[in-house]
Write a protein that holds these residues in place. Structure first.
Motif, mmCIF file in Angstrom:
data_model
loop_
_atom_site.group_PDB
_atom_site.id
_atom_site.type_symbol
_atom_site.label_atom_id
_atom_site.label_comp_id
_atom_site.label_asym_id
_atom_site.label_seq_id
_atom_site.Cartn_x
_atom_site.Cartn_y
_atom_site.Cartn_z
ATOM 1 N N LYS A 124 0.851 -1.187 0.000
ATOM 2 C CA LYS A 124 0.000 0.000 0.000
ATOM 3 C C LYS A 124 0.889 1.241 0.000
ATOM 4 N N ALA A 151 -2.406 14.329 -0.840
ATOM 5 C CA ALA A 151 -3.508 13.584 -1.461
ATOM 6 C C ALA A 151 -3.512 12.131 -0.967
ATOM 7 N N ILE A 152 -2.307 11.536 -0.910
ATOM 8 C CA ILE A 152 -2.209 10.135 -0.457
ATOM 9 C C ILE A 152 -2.722 10.009 0.980
ATOM 10 N N ALA A 166 -4.715 12.015 2.517
ATOM 11 C CA ALA A 166 -6.159 12.284 2.551
ATOM 12 C C ALA A 166 -6.970 11.073 2.108
ATOM 13 N N CYS A 167 -6.406 10.311 1.157
ATOM 14 C CA CYS A 167 -7.115 9.103 0.680
ATOM 15 C C CYS A 167 -6.966 7.945 1.650
ATOM 16 N N VAL A 189 -3.047 4.279 -0.961
ATOM 17 C CA VAL A 189 -3.549 3.683 -2.200
ATOM 18 C C VAL A 189 -3.173 2.193 -2.204
ATOM 19 N N THR A 207 -7.341 8.068 -9.141
ATOM 20 C CA THR A 207 -7.581 7.782 -7.727
ATOM 21 C C THR A 207 -7.245 8.988 -6.847
ATOM 22 N N LEU A 208 -6.129 9.636 -7.188
ATOM 23 C CA LEU A 208 -5.659 10.723 -6.318
ATOM 24 C C LEU A 208 -6.314 12.063 -6.622
ATOM 25 N N PRO A 263 -9.335 13.563 -6.912
ATOM 26 C CA PRO A 263 -10.293 14.296 -6.059
ATOM 27 C C PRO A 263 -9.633 14.863 -4.807
ATOM 28 N N ALA A 264 -8.749 14.072 -4.209
ATOM 29 C CA ALA A 264 -8.058 14.554 -3.010
ATOM 30 C C ALA A 264 -7.068 15.649 -3.384
ATOM 31 N N LYS A 280 -8.386 19.033 -3.659
ATOM 32 C CA LYS A 280 -8.649 19.666 -2.363
ATOM 33 C C LYS A 280 -7.364 20.092 -1.650
ATOM 34 N N THR A 281 -6.311 19.249 -1.763
ATOM 35 C CA THR A 281 -5.142 19.483 -0.914
ATOM 36 C C THR A 281 -4.049 20.286 -1.598
#
Lengths: 470, 520
Positions: free
Chosen positions: A79, A218-219, A221-222, A225, A255-256, A258-259, A262-263
């Motif tokens: 991960k 982003a990572i 926040a998610c 992954v 995948t990243l 949307p975050a 925001k970030t």
């Protein structure tokens, strides 16, 4: 004696080794059988045949060890959890340390691209102002060079990682071990191919100061992954996650995003998004770290003949084996057979380079070639050749990985976990998809193609296994 | 140098295809440099580096395809660009070779055939033991057809097999039938109540064929290899085979066939047989029948007799010796064949492809006509100085190592026997030529036809010699070479065909005996 009893209770299912007519007879009788395309083991080398026979006597020990290694490999859950600077996060990293790809090598023996990258890294670190100073420093003995692989890390091509480079942190959630890799800077003139001009250094700084923090946020926040799933999806979409990472990079970005929206600071978002959009290989380094995290979990099991790393430093090709600790088994690095970009040919090529063969070691890349018919033309091949490469590799692996399947082979799991014994026995060298670096520093990638891991590495490992096991 | 280019707007092609195409162009005469690319910024910068970025290409968009060549002459430039266009338009119909992918090792084969339980190994002897060991380690029973495996390796393999409860049939195991499946050289015979453990290939074949002809059937036939009963090996597989058949519900009678055993092993086997819950018939060729019978076990002097007794026991009858003339009275044919012999035609020459069949023929014939010379003699003093030259009464095993080194077994390739037949036919002292014809899986597709043609050629070559040619077919109607057809082919050539090896040997002996009595 239950086993022979099972046999006479039938049905008889035969493995035929030798005369093919015996298999034909059985087939004509409707008896389940399979014919082995047998050749003398180890190409008939009597010494190796003896060694293999000697080891076969202890196969129970080896099988038990390998089963343990396989379980750890298949159960691993890589991960992507963070991005940090190498010096902060890689255990044992020192300020004056530079990690490189492949087996250990000294400054004086490094190939052109690796030297160029070292120079670039020293300038980037502020340890030298220019190439001349950097070379002097590199030669002074003050810089400690070590293989990425010995620090849970991997890097493509020269694989250079210095203290203030950001690295991906991949955690194998099952065993808790971590692996690290540097960032993919894109194609063309890049540090991993030995380019070190001011704009290269500038890009590295941008990666450190803009890209890495944005992706990190982003990572985080998610919540990380899941790379096993992402890799599995990419295989279904035509990547083999070594030479082709188009689908995987797209999936990662998706995948990243949307975050990230925001970030990421709004004034940097476009830069970051464009960088990802333009770099088809961005996922490569992450794929490599995932493979490293998986294989490290299977490393260090006494008696296991599983290959846990194949890596090249541009001079030597080296492998590491689970049951043989941190010893490297090396041979001269071969040249890659492949296609060249305009303006280049064989004479410009450097011998095989980089840690990226960790993907093949983990059952991706050349081993999953059947999943990526788009890239087989690198060897003048057809989609059928791609299938054949993958099918051939099943002969030298300990298992196949149900997490990674190949649509073109009826979703058969990829051949995974190279076995030293099988490689020597069959004489089949592992196939590797790879890029070709120019032998001079800084020119960059000049092509891509296929290379076979040299048999000598596996033979050397076999000798050591024979010593340790019998 | 000329630089030529062509831009094809909005024509996307995969970069790998384009690299391949560029490589092809570069091979053309006079072409110094060639690039077929999508006009992306990166590709344009590469062109810049090699001095081939013309303004038109520089102005092209990333979704435009550009062909750029640097060549010696205008004409070559024209050609190169045309070729590039042609290659671009060529439909990729090129097909890769779809080769059937067989596994390369025993291990990968086992993965590909779940539930595999037997390895049939016929690789060269030097590698055979290692493959057998791998098979055992993979939990497979082994049928080791290969010869030239050392005795030491055989002992070790059988120890491992015994420990793991796995059969090691062989090395040099020609035949087995397991659960009705014929392996290596074997005939297709009826299933039934008789289980065989045998240390000889053609011996097992003859026994299974005769059992079927006598109305019985086979549960399993387990081969052990010819050396299993040596004291070094200790009959490990014969003992395991007896255990298996004793516990096998399908087996009611057990038949053991072997060449003479080592003294310790013979005792061990006889002790085991005495304990056996099922009736056992023992045929030790060249062995001491009295020892067997005094141990209270049913013995048989020939394979034929053993088959007869086993069938009787399977039918719940008493095991008595096979009656004389069981197959019929052949006196007329014997007299007729004898009448054609000249006064000097006094010797028998047996040309066998099956070693055990040759043994059985010698055992029978030496009772009738006395000493038989051979390359595998019953007594050492009867060994032929040269296996390639017959002496008086001679029976040769053409499948012996001396004849098969570097060439296929005569059961597969009849050429050595065809040649030897010509040699014997040419000899004016030969009165009877005796041959086996072994059919079934593994054998030649038409062994009778081969023999018949060889006889016809010999007759043409030596019309004044007229020895009797006697044969029998070790085979069944269900074999790939059906028995009745094989017999017909032989009879058409005037060959006297008998129903068993033993009967054929007896007929040969009777002809010579009769001839002797008439000469006196």
């Amino acid at each position: 004696m239950t086993l022979s009893r099972d046999l006479i209770n039938g049905p008889v299912k035969v493995v035929n080794v030798g005369l093919e007519s015996f298999a034909h007879d059985l087939t004509s009788l409707g008896v389940a059988n399979i014919h082995v395309e047998w050749r003398p083991p180890a190409n008939g080398d009597p010494h190796l045949v003896r060694l293999l026979a000697l080891i076969e006597e202890n196969i129970d020990v080896i099988n038990t060890a390998n089963q343990k290694a396989i379980n750890r490999l298949l159960e691993a859950q890589p991960k992507l959890i963070d991005i940090k600077l190498a010096g902060e996060v890689i255990p044992g990293f020192e300020r004056n340390m530079i990690l490189h790809s492949g087996p250990p090598i000294t400054w004086s023996k490094m190939c052109g691209p690796m030297r160029g990258a070292v120079i670039g890294a020293l300038i980037y670190e502020g340890l030298a102002d220019n190439a001349e100073q950097a070379e002097k420093l590199a030669a002074s003995g003050e810089i400690k060079f070590a293989p990425c692989h010995e620090y849970s890390a991997v890097g493509p091509m020269s694989g250079i990682i210095s203290a203030s480079m950001p690295v991906f942190v991949v955690e194998n959630e099952t065993a808790g071990n971590r692996a690290y890799s540097n960032f993919n800077e894109g194609l063309g003139k890049v540090l991993r191919f030995g380019a070190n001009s001011p704009e290269i250094i500038e890009r590295l700084r941008w990666i450190r100061d803009v890209l890495a923090p944005a992706l990190r946020n982003a990572i985080l926040a998610c919540g990380g992954v899941d790379l096993k799933t992402l890799t599995a999806k990419a295989l279904q979409m035509g990547d083999e996650c070594h030479n082709r990472n188009l689908a995987a990079t797209s999936l990662l970005t998706r995948t990243l995003m949307p975050a990230l929206v925001k970030t990421c600071p709004p004034n940097k978002l476009e830069e970051v998004a464009s960088f990802l959009a333009k770099n088809d290989h961005f996922y490569l380094n992450i794929s490599m770290a995932a493979c490293k995290a998986i294989l490290d979990a299977a490393h260090g099991i006494p008696g296991s003949t599983l290959v846990t790393a194949m890596a090249r430093n541009g001079v030597e090709f080296g492998i590491r084996v689970s049951g043989l600790g941190n010893e490297w088994f090396t041979a001269p690095a071969p040249y890659v057979k492949g296609l060249y970009f305009p303006g280049y040919n064989d004479e410009d090529a450097n011998p095989d380079l980089g840690d990226s063969a960790i993907t093949e070691t983990c059952g991706l890349g050349g081993f999953a070639m059947a999943a990526a018919p788009a890239i087989v033309q690198f060897v003048g091949g057809t989609p059928q050749d791609a299938l054949n490469y993958t099918l051939e590799m099943y002969n030298i692996t300990l298992t196949s990985n149900p997490a990674y399947t190949i649509p073109n082979l009826g979703f058969r799991p990829t051949p995974t976990g190279i076995d030293v014994l099988k490689v020597v026995e069959t004489g089949i060298n592992p196939i590797i998809n790879t890029g070709i670096a120019h032998r001079e520093a800084g020119v960059g990638q000049i092509g891509a193609g296929l290379v076979r891991a040299p048999m000598e590495c596996f033979v050397a490992a076999l000798h050591r296994l024979a010593e340790t096991i019998s | 140098m000329v630089i030529r280019w062509l831009i094809k707007p909005k024509m996307y092609q995969d970069s790998v295809k384009l690299m391949k195409l560029s490589a092809e162009l570069r091979k053309q005469d006079g072409v110094k440099q060639a690039s077929v690319i999508m006009a992306t910024e990166m590709n344009k910068s590469t062109l810049q580096d090699i001095g081939m970025l013309v303004p038109e290409v520089a102005a092209a968009n990333a979704d435009d395809l550009a062909i750029i060549v640097a060549v010696d002459t205008e004409e070559q430039a024209q050609k190169a660009v045309e070729l590039a266009e042609k290659l671009l338009n060529r439909a990729e119909v090129q097909q890769g070779e779809t080769k059937q992918q067989f596994p390369k090792t025993l291990r990968s084969a086992v993965e590909a055939l779940p539930g595999a339980n037997l390895a049939l190994i016929s690789v060269p002897g030097t590698y055979a033991a290692a493959e057998a060991l791998k098979a055992l380690n993979l939990g497979l029973n082994v049928h080791l057809f290969s010869d030239n495996v050392t005795l030491e390796d055989e002992v070790r393999l059988k120890q491992i097999g015994t420990k793991k409860g796995l059969l090691v049939m062989g090395p040099d195991c020609g035949t087995a039938i397991i659960d009705g499946v014929p392996l290596a050289f074997a005939n297709v015979v009826a299933r039934g109540k008789i289980g065989i453990v045998g240390a000889s290939g053609t011996g097992i074949q003859e026994a299974t064929v005769l059992i079927e002809r006598l109305g019985g059937g086979i549960s399993h036939a387990i081969g052990t290899g010819g050396r299993d009963l040596l004291d070094e090996v200790g009959g490990q597989m014969m003992l395991l085979g007896i255990d298996l058949l004793e516990d096998d519900p399908a087996t009611e009678v057990i038949l053991l066939i072997s060449k003479p055993a080592g003294p310790r092993t013979a005792n061990k086997i006889l002790d085991r047989v005495k304990q056996c819950k099922k009736p056992v018939v023992v045929n030790l060729l060249k062995g001491d029948l009295n020892a067997i019978q005094s141990a209270g076990v049913v013995g048989a002097a020939t394979i034929e007799d053993a088959a007869y007794k086993a069938v009787a026991l399977a039918n719940g009858e008493e095991a008595v010796a096979m009656p004389e003339n069981y197959w019929g009275d052949y006196s007329k044919q014997i007299a007729m064949l004898e009448s054609q012999l000249g006064p000097n035609q006094r010797y028998i020459r047996g040309l066998f492809t099956g070693g055990t069949l040759a043994d059985e023929a010698m055992v029978i014939l030496s009772d009738i006509v006395g000493d038989i010379f051979s390359n595998i003699p019953l007594k050492p003093e009867l060994k032929l100085p040269s296996a390639r030259k017959s002496h008086k009464h001679t029976i040769v095993d053409l499948g012996d190592d001396e004849f098969t080194r570097g060439r296929p077994h005569p059961m597969i390739d009849p050429l050595p026997r065809n040649e030897r037949l010509m040699q014997e036919y040419a000899d004016p002292e030969v009165g009877v030529i005796l041959c086996d014809v072994v059919t079934g899986y593994g054998s030649h597709a038409d062994p009778a036809g081969e023999l018949a043609r060889a006889v016809a050629r010999a007759r043409d070559a030596y019309p004044s010699n007229n020895p009797a040619v006697i044969a029998f077919v070790c085979g069944t109607e269900a074999d790939p070479q059906p028995l009745s057809e094989q017999v017909k082919v032989l009879e058409k050539e005037g060959i006297f065909v008998l129903p068993s090896n033993a009967e054929a040997a007896r007929a040969a002996g009777r002809i010579i005996k009769l001839h002797e009595s008439r000469r006196v």
